[in-house]
Design a protein around this motif. Sequence first.
Motif, PDB file in Angstrom:
ATOM      1  N   ILE A 143      30.290  33.043  46.755  1.00 57.81           N
ATOM      2  CA  ILE A 143      30.305  34.433  46.305  1.00 57.81           C
ATOM      3  C   ILE A 143      30.436  34.501  44.790  1.00 57.81           C
ATOM      4  CG2 ILE A 143      31.798  36.495  46.307  1.00 57.81           C
ATOM      5  CD1 ILE A 143      32.043  36.077  49.371  1.00 57.81           C
ATOM      6  N   VAL A 144      31.305  33.691  44.217  1.00 52.94           N
ATOM      7  CA  VAL A 144      31.475  33.670  42.761  1.00 52.94           C
ATOM      8  C   VAL A 144      30.220  33.095  42.091  1.00 52.94           C
ATOM      9  CG1 VAL A 144      32.776  32.596  40.876  1.00 52.94           C
ATOM     10  CG2 VAL A 144      33.992  33.632  42.801  1.00 52.94           C
ATOM     11  N   ALA A 145      29.681  32.037  42.650  1.00 51.93           N
ATOM     12  CA  ALA A 145      28.529  31.354  42.046  1.00 51.93           C
ATOM     13  C   ALA A 145      27.302  32.258  41.964  1.00 51.93           C
ATOM     14  CB  ALA A 145      28.203  30.086  42.816  1.00 51.93           C
ATOM     15  N   VAL A 146      27.113  33.115  42.957  1.00 54.32           N
ATOM     16  CA  VAL A 146      25.939  33.994  42.929  1.00 54.32           C
ATOM     17  C   VAL A 146      26.231  35.327  42.243  1.00 54.32           C
ATOM     18  CG1 VAL A 146      24.891  32.917  44.944  1.00 54.32           C
ATOM     19  CG2 VAL A 146      26.288  34.944  45.240  1.00 54.32           C
ATOM     20  N   GLY A 147      27.470  35.538  41.848  1.00 54.18           N
ATOM     21  CA  GLY A 147      27.814  36.734  41.082  1.00 54.18           C
ATOM     22  C   GLY A 147      28.006  37.996  41.890  1.00 54.18           C
ATOM     23  N   VAL A 148      28.447  37.858  43.120  1.00 53.36           N
ATOM     24  CA  VAL A 148      28.715  39.031  43.964  1.00 53.36           C
ATOM     25  C   VAL A 148      29.780  39.904  43.311  1.00 53.36           C
ATOM     26  CG1 VAL A 148      29.753  39.729  46.166  1.00 53.36           C
ATOM     27  CG2 VAL A 148      27.976  37.965  46.117  1.00 53.36           C
TER      28      VAL A 148
END
Length: 137
Positions: free
Chosen positions: A74-79
Amino acid sequence: MYTVNIWPIIVATIVSFAIGALWYSPILFGKEWMALTKISESDMAAAKAKGVWKSYIVHFIANLISFAVLGFIIVAVGVQTGSDGAFFGFLAWLGFTLPLHVSHLLWQKAPMKLILIDTVQVLIGLVIGGAIIGVWR
């Protein structure tokens, strides 16, 4: 480097664990699950006497790891929203949990009702957990 906030991971794990406790209680699907897995009340009592709490701890840690990985994604894709986090929880279920449970259905000949009980519980936990992480990250 990605920084994942541990607090939404812990909260998502606790909420998912609570959902599972309710899901497998006599209020919802506990009795059906016991019948489908051929576990009796005396089996449950024996497990409690032997220290079933150890299994709960291991299960909690496994869920914590799952939500930590989901949190990283979630953090890596910028949610930035709960609905996007819920969507990634759904994707995790669709891509990883559902195929494993279908495998149980095909190869272990588990009853479809048991697969539904187990799989939908994980789906709900991942979607709600994903939403918590997405909102709070």
